[in-house]
Design a protein around this motif. Structure first.
Motif, PDB file in Angstrom:
ATOM      1  N   MET A  42      -3.385  -2.198-106.101  1.00 13.25           N
ATOM      2  CA  MET A  42      -1.959  -1.923-106.031  1.00 13.25           C
ATOM      3  C   MET A  42      -1.276  -2.901-105.076  1.00 13.25           C
ATOM      4  O   MET A  42      -1.801  -3.173-103.994  1.00 13.25           O
ATOM      5  CB  MET A  42      -1.769  -0.477-105.547  1.00 13.25           C
ATOM      6  CG  MET A  42      -0.407   0.095-105.713  1.00 13.25           C
ATOM      7  SD  MET A  42      -0.396   1.876-105.428  1.00 13.25           S
ATOM      8  CE  MET A  42      -1.129   1.992-103.825  1.00 13.25           C
ATOM      9  N   GLY A  43      -0.148  -3.417-105.505  1.00 20.26           N
ATOM     10  CA  GLY A  43       0.600  -4.356-104.684  1.00 20.26           C
ATOM     11  C   GLY A  43       0.282  -5.817-104.958  1.00 20.26           C
ATOM     12  O   GLY A  43       1.014  -6.700-104.496  1.00 20.26           O
ATOM     13  N   GLN A  44      -0.798  -6.066-105.675  1.00 19.63           N
ATOM     14  CA  GLN A  44      -1.178  -7.440-105.979  1.00 19.63           C
ATOM     15  C   GLN A  44      -0.400  -7.950-107.195  1.00 19.63           C
ATOM     16  O   GLN A  44       0.076  -7.189-108.033  1.00 19.63           O
ATOM     17  CB  GLN A  44      -2.674  -7.537-106.258  1.00 19.63           C
ATOM     18  CG  GLN A  44      -3.548  -7.204-105.063  1.00 19.63           C
ATOM     19  CD  GLN A  44      -3.342  -8.187-103.925  1.00 19.63           C
ATOM     20  OE1 GLN A  44      -3.502  -9.391-104.103  1.00 19.63           O
ATOM     21  NE2 GLN A  44      -2.983  -7.678-102.760  1.00 19.63           N
ATOM     22  N   GLU A  45      -0.315  -9.260-107.269  1.00 22.39           N
ATOM     23  CA  GLU A  45       0.312  -9.905-108.421  1.00 22.39           C
ATOM     24  C   GLU A  45      -0.747 -10.188-109.481  1.00 22.39           C
ATOM     25  O   GLU A  45      -1.881 -10.543-109.137  1.00 22.39           O
ATOM     26  CB  GLU A  45       0.939 -11.229-107.978  1.00 22.39           C
ATOM     27  CG  GLU A  45       1.506 -12.074-109.120  1.00 22.39           C
ATOM     28  CD  GLU A  45       2.027 -13.412-108.632  1.00 22.39           C
ATOM     29  OE1 GLU A  45       3.096 -13.441-107.998  1.00 22.39           O
ATOM     30  OE2 GLU A  45       1.355 -14.430-108.889  1.00 22.39           O
ATOM     31  N   VAL A  46      -0.382  -9.997-110.739  1.00 25.12           N
ATOM     32  CA  VAL A  46      -1.283 -10.356-111.829  1.00 25.12           C
ATOM     33  C   VAL A  46      -0.526 -11.195-112.852  1.00 25.12           C
ATOM     34  O   VAL A  46       0.683 -11.042-113.024  1.00 25.12           O
ATOM     35  CB  VAL A  46      -1.889  -9.127-112.542  1.00 25.12           C
ATOM     36  CG1 VAL A  46      -2.813  -8.370-111.627  1.00 25.12           C
ATOM     37  CG2 VAL A  46      -0.818  -8.236-113.113  1.00 25.12           C
ATOM     38  N   ILE A  47      -1.261 -12.063-113.487  1.00 27.68           N
ATOM     39  CA  ILE A  47      -0.716 -12.862-114.583  1.00 27.68           C
ATOM     40  C   ILE A  47      -1.602 -12.660-115.792  1.00 27.68           C
ATOM     41  O   ILE A  47      -2.813 -12.907-115.746  1.00 27.68           O
ATOM     42  CB  ILE A  47      -0.651 -14.364-114.219  1.00 27.68           C
ATOM     43  CG1 ILE A  47       0.290 -14.583-113.036  1.00 27.68           C
ATOM     44  CG2 ILE A  47      -0.173 -15.172-115.434  1.00 27.68           C
ATOM     45  CD1 ILE A  47       0.337 -16.017-112.550  1.00 27.68           C
ATOM     46  N   LEU A  48      -0.997 -12.194-116.853  1.00 25.95           N
ATOM     47  CA  LEU A  48      -1.701 -12.016-118.114  1.00 25.95           C
ATOM     48  C   LEU A  48      -1.326 -13.180-119.023  1.00 25.95           C
ATOM     49  O   LEU A  48      -0.149 -13.529-119.139  1.00 25.95           O
ATOM     50  CB  LEU A  48      -1.304 -10.685-118.757  1.00 25.95           C
ATOM     51  CG  LEU A  48      -1.391  -9.450-117.852  1.00 25.95           C
ATOM     52  CD1 LEU A  48      -1.040  -8.195-118.650  1.00 25.95           C
ATOM     53  CD2 LEU A  48      -2.745  -9.332-117.207  1.00 25.95           C
ATOM     54  N   ARG A  49      -2.321 -13.714-119.684  1.00 27.00           N
ATOM     55  CA  ARG A  49      -2.109 -14.926-120.466  1.00 27.00           C
ATOM     56  C   ARG A  49      -2.299 -14.680-121.947  1.00 27.00           C
ATOM     57  O   ARG A  49      -3.157 -13.916-122.372  1.00 27.00           O
ATOM     58  CB  ARG A  49      -3.043 -16.038-119.988  1.00 27.00           C
ATOM     59  CG  ARG A  49      -2.701 -16.533-118.592  1.00 27.00           C
ATOM     60  CD  ARG A  49      -3.567 -17.684-118.127  1.00 27.00           C
ATOM     61  NE  ARG A  49      -3.003 -18.306-116.938  1.00 27.00           N
ATOM     62  CZ  ARG A  49      -3.125 -17.835-115.705  1.00 27.00           C
ATOM     63  NH1 ARG A  49      -3.805 -16.735-115.497  1.00 27.00           N
ATOM     64  NH2 ARG A  49      -2.568 -18.461-114.684  1.00 27.00           N
TER      65      ARG A  49
ATOM     66  N   THR B 187       1.886  -4.923-108.417  1.00 26.66           N
ATOM     67  CA  THR B 187       1.444  -3.906-109.378  1.00 26.66           C
ATOM     68  C   THR B 187       1.463  -2.509-108.772  1.00 26.66           C
ATOM     69  O   THR B 187       1.200  -2.314-107.573  1.00 26.66           O
ATOM     70  CB  THR B 187       0.034  -4.225-109.885  1.00 26.66           C
ATOM     71  OG1 THR B 187      -0.823  -4.482-108.758  1.00 26.66           O
ATOM     72  CG2 THR B 187       0.038  -5.429-110.798  1.00 26.66           C
ATOM     73  N   LYS B 188       1.752  -1.555-109.636  1.00 23.40           N
ATOM     74  CA  LYS B 188       1.737  -0.146-109.266  1.00 23.40           C
ATOM     75  C   LYS B 188       0.683   0.546-110.120  1.00 23.40           C
ATOM     76  O   LYS B 188       0.265   0.039-111.157  1.00 23.40           O
ATOM     77  CB  LYS B 188       3.110   0.483-109.512  1.00 23.40           C
ATOM     78  CG  LYS B 188       4.247  -0.211-108.780  1.00 23.40           C
ATOM     79  CD  LYS B 188       5.553   0.558-108.948  1.00 23.40           C
ATOM     80  CE  LYS B 188       6.190   0.328-110.284  1.00 23.40           C
ATOM     81  NZ  LYS B 188       6.794  -1.013-110.361  1.00 23.40           N
ATOM     82  N   LEU B 189       0.278   1.726-109.673  1.00 19.84           N
ATOM     83  CA  LEU B 189      -0.743   2.457-110.434  1.00 19.84           C
ATOM     84  C   LEU B 189      -0.303   2.687-111.874  1.00 19.84           C
ATOM     85  O   LEU B 189      -1.109   2.602-112.805  1.00 19.84           O
ATOM     86  CB  LEU B 189      -1.042   3.802-109.759  1.00 19.84           C
ATOM     87  CG  LEU B 189      -1.695   3.755-108.385  1.00 19.84           C
ATOM     88  CD1 LEU B 189      -1.846   5.161-107.811  1.00 19.84           C
ATOM     89  CD2 LEU B 189      -3.050   3.069-108.449  1.00 19.84           C
ATOM     90  N   GLU B 190       0.983   2.955-112.042  1.00 24.72           N
ATOM     91  CA  GLU B 190       1.487   3.255-113.382  1.00 24.72           C
ATOM     92  C   GLU B 190       1.584   2.027-114.281  1.00 24.72           C
ATOM     93  O   GLU B 190       1.945   2.153-115.460  1.00 24.72           O
ATOM     94  CB  GLU B 190       2.835   3.964-113.311  1.00 24.72           C
ATOM     95  CG  GLU B 190       3.883   3.247-112.491  1.00 24.72           C
ATOM     96  CD  GLU B 190       3.962   3.743-111.054  1.00 24.72           C
ATOM     97  OE1 GLU B 190       2.902   4.064-110.466  1.00 24.72           O
ATOM     98  OE2 GLU B 190       5.086   3.772-110.521  1.00 24.72           O
ATOM     99  N   ASP B 191       1.279   0.859-113.761  1.00 26.92           N
ATOM    100  CA  ASP B 191       1.214  -0.337-114.606  1.00 26.92           C
ATOM    101  C   ASP B 191      -0.107  -0.429-115.356  1.00 26.92           C
ATOM    102  O   ASP B 191      -0.272  -1.300-116.222  1.00 26.92           O
ATOM    103  CB  ASP B 191       1.398  -1.605-113.775  1.00 26.92           C
ATOM    104  CG  ASP B 191       2.796  -1.727-113.185  1.00 26.92           C
ATOM    105  OD1 ASP B 191       2.918  -2.264-112.061  1.00 26.92           O
ATOM    106  OD2 ASP B 191       3.762  -1.261-113.831  1.00 26.92           O
TER     107      ASP B 191
END
Lengths: 114, 116
Positions: free
Chosen positions: A15-22, A82-86
């Motif tokens: 939680m709180g981290q940035e993610v990139i989906l490709r 990011t949040k848990l609900e993501d």
């Protein structure tokens, strides 16, 4: 037959981290989309992208989300904090821009936020 | 926004039999497109069949056919000679032809079980 591809297939993040989906859409397609599907729920539209800009977005697609087509092939979805609900399955789709709007979906990226 | 309703959360069918999955939608548009997508356990979305609203003839793809009733805003999927590989979640989807967004509106899905 050409396919939409997505990487990674599964992403775990805190939680709180940035993610990139490709996503790599089909090469001659003009419209690109992101959808998400929370486990056990329906597929929900996030955003559509055409001519290097967002053409439509849903209320889910808030300031935490952004999309980009950094080169001629990739189409990315970034979630800043990011949040848990993501936690959900994220699908990329593309279509070639014909009237029939036949969208080809990628295999999805399962995002787990802990 | 358009809404798509699938009133059957779960259905089951005996192998080789026929099953019909229902879908209704709400729209004020006269021209649009309707789709059925299949989502197996792998969770990939696979297009099964599509229907253009301006066409009166029901679409057919091998064992899959639709019953499109425009006045009733109904778009059911019939699967004939059901096979074990047909077991999946099936989503009905609506797409408006207007604008450049081209987003899909999905129903909540019907989980189909095929009984050997």
């Amino acid at each position: 037959e050409p396919e939409v591809t997505q990487t990674p297939s599964h992403q775990v993040t805190q939680m709180g981290q940035e993610v990139i989906l490709r996503c790599v859409p089909i090469s001659n397609h003009l419209y690109f989309y992101w959808y998400r599907q929370i486990l056990g729920q329906k597929v929900e539209f996030l955003v559509s992208f055409y001519n290097n800009e967002i053409s439509e977005k849903s209320e889910i697609f808030d300031d935490q989300f952004s999309v980009e087509r950094p080169d001629g092939s990739n189409f990315t979805l970034k979630i800043r904090s990011t949040k848990l609900e993501d936690s959900a399955m994220y699908f990329c789709a593309s279509n070639r821009g014909d009237l029939l709007g036949w969208q080809y979906f990628g295999p999805g990226t399962r995002l787990t936020v802990t | 926004a358009q809404t798509v309703t699938q009133s059957q959360p779960e259905m089951s069918v005996q192998e080789a039999e026929t099953v019909t999955l229902s879908c209704t939608y709400d729209t004020s548009e006269s021209d649009y497109y309707l789709f059925w997508y299949k989502q197996p356990p792998s969770r990939q979305m696979i297009l099964v069949i599509r229907q253009e609203a301006y066409k009166q003839q029901n679409a057919t793809e091998n064992r899959f056919s639709v019953n499109f009733q425009k006045a009733a805003k109904s778009f059911s999927l019939k699967i004939s000679d059901s096979q074990l590989g047909d077991a999946a979640m099936y989503f009905c989807a609506y797409r408006s032809p207007l604008g450049t967004g081209n987003q899909f509106y999905f129903g909540t899905g019907t989980s189909l079980t095929v009984i050997p």
